[in-house]
Design a protein around this motif. Sequence first.
Motif, PDB file in Angstrom:
ATOM      1  N   ASP A  74      21.932  76.914  28.503  1.00 18.98           N
ATOM      2  CA  ASP A  74      21.175  78.054  29.021  1.00 18.98           C
ATOM      3  C   ASP A  74      21.002  79.032  27.861  1.00 18.98           C
ATOM      4  O   ASP A  74      21.942  79.717  27.468  1.00 18.98           O
ATOM      5  N   TYR A  98      24.599  67.170  22.028  1.00 18.90           N
ATOM      6  CA  TYR A  98      24.456  68.615  22.068  1.00 18.90           C
ATOM      7  C   TYR A  98      25.756  69.221  22.557  1.00 18.90           C
ATOM      8  O   TYR A  98      26.564  68.548  23.186  1.00 18.90           O
ATOM      9  N   LYS A 126      25.822  72.648  31.184  1.00 23.01           N
ATOM     10  CA  LYS A 126      24.405  72.985  31.053  1.00 23.01           C
ATOM     11  C   LYS A 126      24.181  73.712  29.739  1.00 23.01           C
ATOM     12  O   LYS A 126      25.113  74.211  29.113  1.00 23.01           O
ATOM     13  N   ASP A 129      15.383  79.275  25.637  1.00 22.41           N
ATOM     14  CA  ASP A 129      14.422  78.289  26.141  1.00 22.41           C
ATOM     15  C   ASP A 129      14.619  77.970  27.610  1.00 22.41           C
ATOM     16  O   ASP A 129      13.907  77.129  28.166  1.00 22.41           O
ATOM     17  N   GLY A 130      15.585  78.603  28.263  1.00 18.92           N
ATOM     18  CA  GLY A 130      15.826  78.399  29.689  1.00 18.92           C
ATOM     19  C   GLY A 130      17.026  77.494  29.952  1.00 18.92           C
ATOM     20  O   GLY A 130      17.737  77.090  29.050  1.00 18.92           O
ATOM     21  N   GLU A 131      17.219  77.179  31.228  1.00 23.78           N
ATOM     22  CA  GLU A 131      18.337  76.344  31.661  1.00 23.78           C
ATOM     23  C   GLU A 131      17.904  74.880  31.674  1.00 23.78           C
ATOM     24  O   GLU A 131      16.854  74.539  32.190  1.00 23.78           O
ATOM     25  N   ARG A 132      18.720  74.014  31.084  1.00 15.66           N
ATOM     26  CA  ARG A 132      18.391  72.588  31.040  1.00 15.66           C
ATOM     27  C   ARG A 132      19.656  71.757  30.834  1.00 15.66           C
ATOM     28  O   ARG A 132      20.720  72.291  30.600  1.00 15.66           O
ATOM     29  N   ASN A 133      19.500  70.458  30.921  1.00 13.98           N
ATOM     30  CA  ASN A 133      20.593  69.507  30.743  1.00 13.98           C
ATOM     31  C   ASN A 133      21.765  69.802  31.675  1.00 13.98           C
ATOM     32  O   ASN A 133      22.924  69.721  31.267  1.00 13.98           O
ATOM     33  N   VAL A 134      21.469  70.105  32.920  1.00 18.70           N
ATOM     34  CA  VAL A 134      22.512  70.354  33.911  1.00 18.70           C
ATOM     35  C   VAL A 134      23.014  68.994  34.394  1.00 18.70           C
ATOM     36  O   VAL A 134      22.253  68.211  34.957  1.00 18.70           O
ATOM     37  N   GLN A 135      24.282  68.699  34.123  1.00 18.86           N
ATOM     38  CA  GLN A 135      24.830  67.395  34.494  1.00 18.86           C
ATOM     39  C   GLN A 135      26.350  67.394  34.431  1.00 18.86           C
ATOM     40  O   GLN A 135      26.953  68.261  33.822  1.00 18.86           O
TER      41      GLN A 135
END
Length: 52
Positions: free
Chosen positions: A5, A41, A3, A8-14
């Motif tokens: 984090d 990324y 992920k 800008d927050g938490e994103r791209n969790v995979q």
Amino acid sequence: MTKIDDADGERNVQSLIKRTRIPGETRPMFWTPDGSMYVYYAPTHWRHLPAA
């Protein structure tokens, strides 16, 4: 499991696979589980998931 984090927050969790194409010559990159492409990324967090 990876992920991003940051401010800008938490994103791209995979789930991704960290793989080096030529060990000792190229840097490790994160790939989709089927190996069809790599992500553009660098995750800020990752953890090992045991093989099923």
